[in-house]
Design an enzyme around this catalytic site. Structure first.
Site, short mmCIF file in Angstrom:
data_model
loop_
_atom_site.label_atom_id
_atom_site.label_comp_id
_atom_site.label_asym_id
_atom_site.label_seq_id
_atom_site.Cartn_x
_atom_site.Cartn_y
_atom_site.Cartn_z
CB ILE A 110 -0.99 0.02 1.19
CG1 ILE A 110 -0.27 -0.16 2.53
CG2 ILE A 110 -2.04 -1.05 1.03
CD1 ILE A 110 -1.21 -0.14 3.73
CG ASP A 111 -0.03 4.17 -2.83
OD1 ASP A 111 0.66 3.35 -3.47
OD2 ASP A 111 -1.08 4.68 -3.26
CE LYS A 112 6.94 8.78 3.10
NZ LYS A 112 7.96 9.77 2.65
CB THR A 170 -2.39 4.23 1.64
OG1 THR A 170 -2.64 5.03 0.49
CG2 THR A 170 -3.63 3.41 1.96
NE ARG A 225 -3.09 8.19 -4.27
CZ ARG A 225 -1.78 8.41 -4.29
NH1 ARG A 225 -0.93 7.40 -4.07
NH2 ARG A 225 -1.32 9.62 -4.53
#
Length: 344
Positions: A143-145, A147, A263
């Site tokens: 998962i993104d930084k 998030t 997103r």
């Protein structure tokens, strides 16, 4: 360095490529992925009828004898770091983490340290049995930084192999909570004109597109309808904010798992996420719909308002159904509380 020897025969009607044939016929309890087998071929560790194999694309016939020399797992070049972790579940094969916003999952040129992998190497110590030939955590999804939320990581080759297969088959349950601009609704005539957007019973918005890296901005993903990778996201409204409503708390779930999928899909639908610096932008909220305090809280929210709230999968070793939930982090809950406050 120690080694172990694996010996077996290629069964009848093998696939056209050696690596595929080995992947099909290698004993299941060895937990050797096709990628790992290809690497072993490249290292000269695979003998076919006593002759070293060198090409993973080579043909092989049924009945051929295979001998594979597998070295003990190497120590990872990534350094362990004593970083606190919010551990939701752990056993000998896997660990489930509630990742905070701001933490990168895996070291990269821009983030060589302070990552989840660094923290896991310290936490797990000698309890990593080796993933892909290296004593390291097995990252099967990210998962993104910025998030927050749930992430499962393999501690053994068996778990890594089994979890990766489930993610590849899209059988893993993943639900996210997000705060978006606007309110996705089947009655919105604008949405009916957005390609790739449709609605299912229960006012569930379904986004079906292809996704690929943006042609000019390599940090972004772009929506396509030819080429790229198939991506499906569903979203439903949980709560609306403002009078009239101008923001919504939504629940999203993934049929596929592509980079930045939620997103970029929500932005494509015209409902970008609050705080998203890449896709969401900063929108001006109606002065009559929101208080000054609420508008400022939205404008100053420092990250994309996205949280991985639910993660479900079959335990790759025990076969038990596992399901975990993580409540909203403090920053998102605080924003929601501010948005719920009476308009003054």
């Amino acid at each position: 360095m120690g080694t172990r020897q694996i010996e077996f025969q290629i069964a009848a009607d093998p696939p056209s490529r050696l690596d595929k044939a080995l992947s099909r016929d290698v004993p299941a309890d060895e937990n050797l992925s096709r990628t790992r087998l290809a690497k072993l071929i490249d290292e000269g560790a695979v003998l076919i009828d006593g002759v070293p194999a060198s090409d993973p694309k080579a043909k092989v016939v049924g009945g051929a004898s295979v001998a594979i020399t597998v070295p003990e797992a190497e120590v990872s070049h990534i350094g362990p770091e004593d970083i606190p972790l919010d551990i939701v579940f752990e056993d000998d094969d896997l660990i489930v983490i509630n990742k905070p916003a701001g933490m990168v999952v895996h070291p990269a040129p821009g983030s060589p340290s302070g990552t989840l992998v660094n923290a896991l190497l310290h936490h797990c110590g000698d309890h990593l049995s080796g993933v892909g030939g290296v004593k390291r955590p097995g990252i099967v999804h990210r998962i993104d930084k910025e998030t927050s939320g749930l992430l499962v990581v393999a501690k053994s080759d068996a778990a890594h192999h089994g979890l990766a297969s489930q993610f590849e088959a899209h059988t893993v349950e993943r639900y996210y909570r997000a705060i978006c601009y606007g309110v996705p609704d089947a009655n919105d005539p604008r949405l009916r004109g957005v390609k790739g957007v449709s609605f299912e019973p229960g006012n569930i918005m379904r986004l079906t597109t292809q996704l690929a890296r943006h042609k000019t901005d390599r940090q972004r993903q772009a929506v396509l309808f030819h080429g790229g990778r198939h991506a499906v996201t569903r979203a439903r409204v949980v709560e609306t904010f403002g009078s009239p409503a101008g923001l919504a708390l939504i629940e999203c779930w993934l049929e596929t798992g592509r980079t930045h999928q939620i997103r970029v899909h929500m932005a494509h639908a015209g409902h970008g996420l609050v705080g998203d610096p890449v896709y969401g932008g900063k929108r001006k909220l109606g002065a009559k719909a929101f208080s000054v305090t609420s508008s400022e809280a939205v404008r100053n929210f420092p990250r994309q308002a996205l949280h991985a709230a639910v993660l479900g999968f079959e335990h790759p070793v025990t076969g038990k159904n596992m399901r975990f939930e993580a409540g909203l982090p403090h920053d998102m809950q605080k924003l929601i509380d501010q948005l719920r406050a009476p308009l003054t």
